[in-house]
Scaffold this motif. Sequence first.
Motif, PDB file in Angstrom:
ATOM      1  N   THR A 175       0.824  -1.254  -0.243  1.00  0.00           N
ATOM      2  CA  THR A 175      -0.066  -0.147  -0.036  1.00  0.00           C
ATOM      3  C   THR A 175       0.957   1.272   0.074  1.00  0.00           C
ATOM      4  O   THR A 175       1.723   1.340   0.817  1.00  0.00           O
ATOM      5  N   THR A 176       0.670   2.257  -0.792  1.00  0.00           N
ATOM      6  CA  THR A 176       1.484   3.372  -0.828  1.00  0.00           C
ATOM      7  C   THR A 176       0.883   4.470  -0.023  1.00  0.00           C
ATOM      8  O   THR A 176      -0.221   4.405   0.549  1.00  0.00           O
ATOM      9  N   ASP A 177       1.690   5.291   0.486  1.00  0.00           N
ATOM     10  CA  ASP A 177       1.237   6.289   1.581  1.00  0.00           C
ATOM     11  C   ASP A 177       0.078   7.195   0.877  1.00  0.00           C
ATOM     12  O   ASP A 177       0.186   7.550  -0.436  1.00  0.00           O
ATOM     13  N   VAL A 178      -0.608   7.810   1.789  1.00  0.00           N
ATOM     14  CA  VAL A 178      -1.520   8.634   1.397  1.00  0.00           C
ATOM     15  C   VAL A 178      -0.666  10.020   0.944  1.00  0.00           C
ATOM     16  O   VAL A 178      -0.120  10.729   1.819  1.00  0.00           O
ATOM     17  N   TYR A 179      -0.695  10.474  -0.083  1.00  0.00           N
ATOM     18  CA  TYR A 179       0.182  11.532  -0.723  1.00  0.00           C
ATOM     19  C   TYR A 179      -0.556  12.852  -0.730  1.00  0.00           C
ATOM     20  O   TYR A 179      -0.030  13.764  -1.058  1.00  0.00           O
ATOM     21  N   SER A 180      -1.923  12.857  -0.683  1.00  0.00           N
ATOM     22  CA  SER A 180      -2.956  13.925  -0.866  1.00  0.00           C
ATOM     23  C   SER A 180      -3.931  13.674  -0.324  1.00  0.00           C
ATOM     24  O   SER A 180      -4.822  12.705  -0.369  1.00  0.00           O
ATOM     25  N   PHE A 181      -4.693  14.612   0.600  1.00  0.00           N
ATOM     26  CA  PHE A 181      -5.818  14.678   1.290  1.00  0.00           C
ATOM     27  C   PHE A 181      -6.279  15.985   1.768  1.00  0.00           C
ATOM     28  O   PHE A 181      -5.576  16.918   1.932  1.00  0.00           O
ATOM     29  N   GLY A 182      -7.758  16.137   1.709  1.00  0.00           N
ATOM     30  CA  GLY A 182      -8.380  17.383   2.114  1.00  0.00           C
ATOM     31  C   GLY A 182      -9.270  16.868   3.484  1.00  0.00           C
ATOM     32  O   GLY A 182      -8.860  16.145   4.272  1.00  0.00           O
ATOM     33  N   THR A 183     -10.407  17.394   3.141  1.00  0.00           N
ATOM     34  CA  THR A 183     -11.426  17.125   4.438  1.00  0.00           C
ATOM     35  C   THR A 183     -12.329  15.947   3.941  1.00  0.00           C
ATOM     36  O   THR A 183     -12.795  15.285   4.642  1.00  0.00           O
ATOM     37  N   TYR A 184     -12.726  15.872   2.644  1.00  0.00           N
ATOM     38  CA  TYR A 184     -13.641  14.807   2.425  1.00  0.00           C
ATOM     39  C   TYR A 184     -13.063  13.844   1.185  1.00  0.00           C
ATOM     40  O   TYR A 184     -13.881  12.946   0.722  1.00  0.00           O
ATOM     41  N   VAL A 185     -11.659  14.122   0.918  1.00  0.00           N
ATOM     42  CA  VAL A 185     -11.064  13.255  -0.148  1.00  0.00           C
ATOM     43  C   VAL A 185      -9.768  12.767   0.078  1.00  0.00           C
ATOM     44  O   VAL A 185      -9.170  13.622   0.788  1.00  0.00           O
ATOM     45  N   ALA A 186      -9.227  11.726  -0.142  1.00  0.00           N
ATOM     46  CA  ALA A 186      -7.780  11.356  -0.239  1.00  0.00           C
ATOM     47  C   ALA A 186      -7.382  10.686  -1.397  1.00  0.00           C
ATOM     48  O   ALA A 186      -7.982  10.111  -2.056  1.00  0.00           O
ATOM     49  N   TYR A 187      -6.033  10.487  -1.497  1.00  0.00           N
ATOM     50  CA  TYR A 187      -5.580   9.867  -2.606  1.00  0.00           C
ATOM     51  C   TYR A 187      -4.408   9.045  -2.040  1.00  0.00           C
ATOM     52  O   TYR A 187      -3.508   9.590  -1.378  1.00  0.00           O
ATOM     53  N   THR A 188      -4.511   7.552  -2.684  1.00  0.00           N
ATOM     54  CA  THR A 188      -3.343   6.913  -2.242  1.00  0.00           C
ATOM     55  C   THR A 188      -3.334   5.910  -3.238  1.00  0.00           C
ATOM     56  O   THR A 188      -3.646   6.035  -4.611  1.00  0.00           O
ATOM     57  N   GLY A 189      -2.824   4.605  -3.057  1.00  0.00           N
ATOM     58  CA  GLY A 189      -2.915   3.404  -4.266  1.00  0.00           C
ATOM     59  C   GLY A 189      -2.273   2.469  -3.673  1.00  0.00           C
ATOM     60  O   GLY A 189      -2.040   2.187  -2.413  1.00  0.00           O
ATOM     61  N   GLY A 190      -1.473   1.414  -4.559  1.00  0.00           N
ATOM     62  CA  GLY A 190      -0.835   0.510  -4.141  1.00  0.00           C
ATOM     63  C   GLY A 190      -0.065  -0.253  -5.324  1.00  0.00           C
ATOM     64  O   GLY A 190       0.109   0.405  -6.297  1.00  0.00           O
ATOM     65  N   GLU A 191       0.542  -1.355  -5.032  1.00  0.00           N
ATOM     66  CA  GLU A 191       1.509  -1.812  -6.307  1.00  0.00           C
ATOM     67  C   GLU A 191       1.499  -3.290  -5.859  1.00  0.00           C
ATOM     68  O   GLU A 191       1.785  -3.859  -5.017  1.00  0.00           O
ATOM     69  N   VAL A 192       0.935  -4.225  -7.227  1.00  0.00           N
ATOM     70  CA  VAL A 192       1.040  -5.609  -6.986  1.00  0.00           C
ATOM     71  C   VAL A 192       2.288  -5.937  -7.297  1.00  0.00           C
ATOM     72  O   VAL A 192       2.458  -5.800  -8.755  1.00  0.00           O
ATOM     73  N   LEU A 193       3.304  -6.396  -6.577  1.00  0.00           N
ATOM     74  CA  LEU A 193       4.618  -6.923  -7.009  1.00  0.00           C
ATOM     75  C   LEU A 193       4.465  -8.397  -7.521  1.00  0.00           C
ATOM     76  O   LEU A 193       5.482  -8.742  -8.632  1.00  0.00           O
ATOM     77  N   SER A 194       3.653  -9.219  -7.132  1.00  0.00           N
ATOM     78  CA  SER A 194       3.573 -10.671  -7.813  1.00  0.00           C
ATOM     79  C   SER A 194       2.334 -11.106  -7.847  1.00  0.00           C
ATOM     80  O   SER A 194       1.287 -10.900  -6.760  1.00  0.00           O
ATOM     81  N   ASP A 195       1.836 -11.861  -8.868  1.00  0.00           N
ATOM     82  CA  ASP A 195       0.397 -12.339  -9.079  1.00  0.00           C
ATOM     83  C   ASP A 195       0.190 -13.759  -8.233  1.00  0.00           C
ATOM     84  O   ASP A 195      -0.831 -14.314  -8.347  1.00  0.00           O
ATOM     85  N   GLY A 196       1.401 -13.997  -7.844  1.00  0.00           N
ATOM     86  CA  GLY A 196       1.152 -15.537  -7.068  1.00  0.00           C
ATOM     87  C   GLY A 196       0.847 -16.760  -8.143  1.00  0.00           C
ATOM     88  O   GLY A 196       0.529 -17.826  -7.764  1.00  0.00           O
ATOM     89  N   GLY A 197       1.423 -16.486  -9.438  1.00  0.00           N
ATOM     90  CA  GLY A 197       1.267 -17.507 -10.551  1.00  0.00           C
ATOM     91  C   GLY A 197      -0.342 -17.452 -10.836  1.00  0.00           C
ATOM     92  O   GLY A 197      -0.533 -18.578 -11.948  1.00  0.00           O
ATOM     93  N   GLU A 198      -1.090 -16.757 -10.735  1.00  0.00           N
ATOM     94  CA  GLU A 198      -2.420 -16.472 -10.777  1.00  0.00           C
ATOM     95  C   GLU A 198      -2.795 -15.261 -11.439  1.00  0.00           C
ATOM     96  O   GLU A 198      -2.109 -14.159 -10.831  1.00  0.00           O
ATOM     97  N   VAL A 199      -3.727 -15.279 -12.468  1.00  0.00           N
ATOM     98  CA  VAL A 199      -4.178 -13.685 -12.651  1.00  0.00           C
ATOM     99  C   VAL A 199      -4.953 -12.854 -11.700  1.00  0.00           C
ATOM    100  O   VAL A 199      -5.805 -13.435 -11.118  1.00  0.00           O
TER     101      VAL A 199
END
Length: 418
Positions: free
Chosen positions: A34-58
């Motif tokens: 999970t990436t850090d929350v890089y921007s946020f206000g009172t009612y909204v925020a922005y973050t995200g993530g990165e899938v490093l490996s799919d574990g051999g399945e889609v």
Amino acid sequence: MKKILNSILISFIFLCLAACKKESSSPKLATLITTDVYSFGTYVAYTGGEVLSDGGEVVSSKGVVWSTSPNPTIVLNTKTNDGSGVGSFGSELTGLNPNVTYYVRAYATNKGGIAYGNEVSFKTLGIGTTVAGGNDMGSAANQLKNPVGLFVDAAGAIFVADGGNNRIQKWAPGATTGTTVAGSLTGIPNVLTDPLSPRAVYVHTNGDIYVLDYARVLKYTANSSTPVTVAGKNTGQGSSASELREPRGMYIDANGTIYIADTGNNRIQKWTPGASVGITVAGTGNSGTSASEFRMPNDVYVAADGAIYIADTGNNRIQKWLAGATSGTTVIQDNDNNFYGPMGVYGDSSGNLYITLNGPPSVVRKWTASTNKLSVVAGYQSGNTADKFNNPKGIFPDSNGNWYIVDAGNNRVQKWRF
């Protein structure tokens, strides 16, 4: 008998091999962060993530899930769906509430099940309360016109440098209208008795009111409507030791010493009580970007240890000058994170600084002294709603931990709790 035993042994080996094959072919969970929350206000925020490996399945779906409790899961409705497959993704969190701590985890789904990334948390910003003005631009008792600076006394009364109306307005706690305590009652100032364009105000414990004007500081005593000029001149602007040019910020210490952000002269002037000339304690008088120079400094704050902090607006930085120094130290300059147009600066008892930024965006940032970190504590994007500013300028605290900000573009004063 021997044939029977051999058959049993062969069957056993076959079953073991089949079991091993089945175990080794069991789908695995994806691996992600999970990436850090890089921007946020009172009612909204922005973050995200990165899938490093799919574990051999889609990976069929990925996103983030959030909650006011730790370890949120996708059984909640508060989640995003940001695509499929491996790789990074961004997420927008909506429907948030003010001043609430949220916990966030990225998730990824494949045949092996649901995998979660590390947990991050953040606290949304609050909203401000209008405590003066906010009724459009105007000159009525409940209005302000291009306000600039302010002061809050021990009783909670707010004094506003109402620049466009050439007056100082006093708003009692909870009042819906202000009272003119210095300056013009008609909007047409008298050069000898009224400020021509007040930029900052300070109120002494004895009731005396100090007003920073276009080229001077006027002192109104409690028992007189006629002020005394205690810094600068009534005859106009200049650059000599006895003059000021378009000053915009003022700080007065417990001894009555006046520190002035002499904006047009790119210097900080110190006026001791009764002095007829000021002393330059920061800046050279020349506009520049070096450690000894300023470009249009807009405000000044003096800490308990005597250190002087300057909002060096044209250079997008906060400078710290020690007593007797010939150059300053940059304590804040972070253009990579939108530190643009510092207009007002004030500190707390822990040595932290609070800075209003014209931006974009128009926000208030806190500089935490112990960590040397900047964070947004008020405002998100420029605007006129309770959670936004439009050209914030003066900032001042009260004794209860509240902060008051002049929201100049919205012609109001906002009260915030950080």
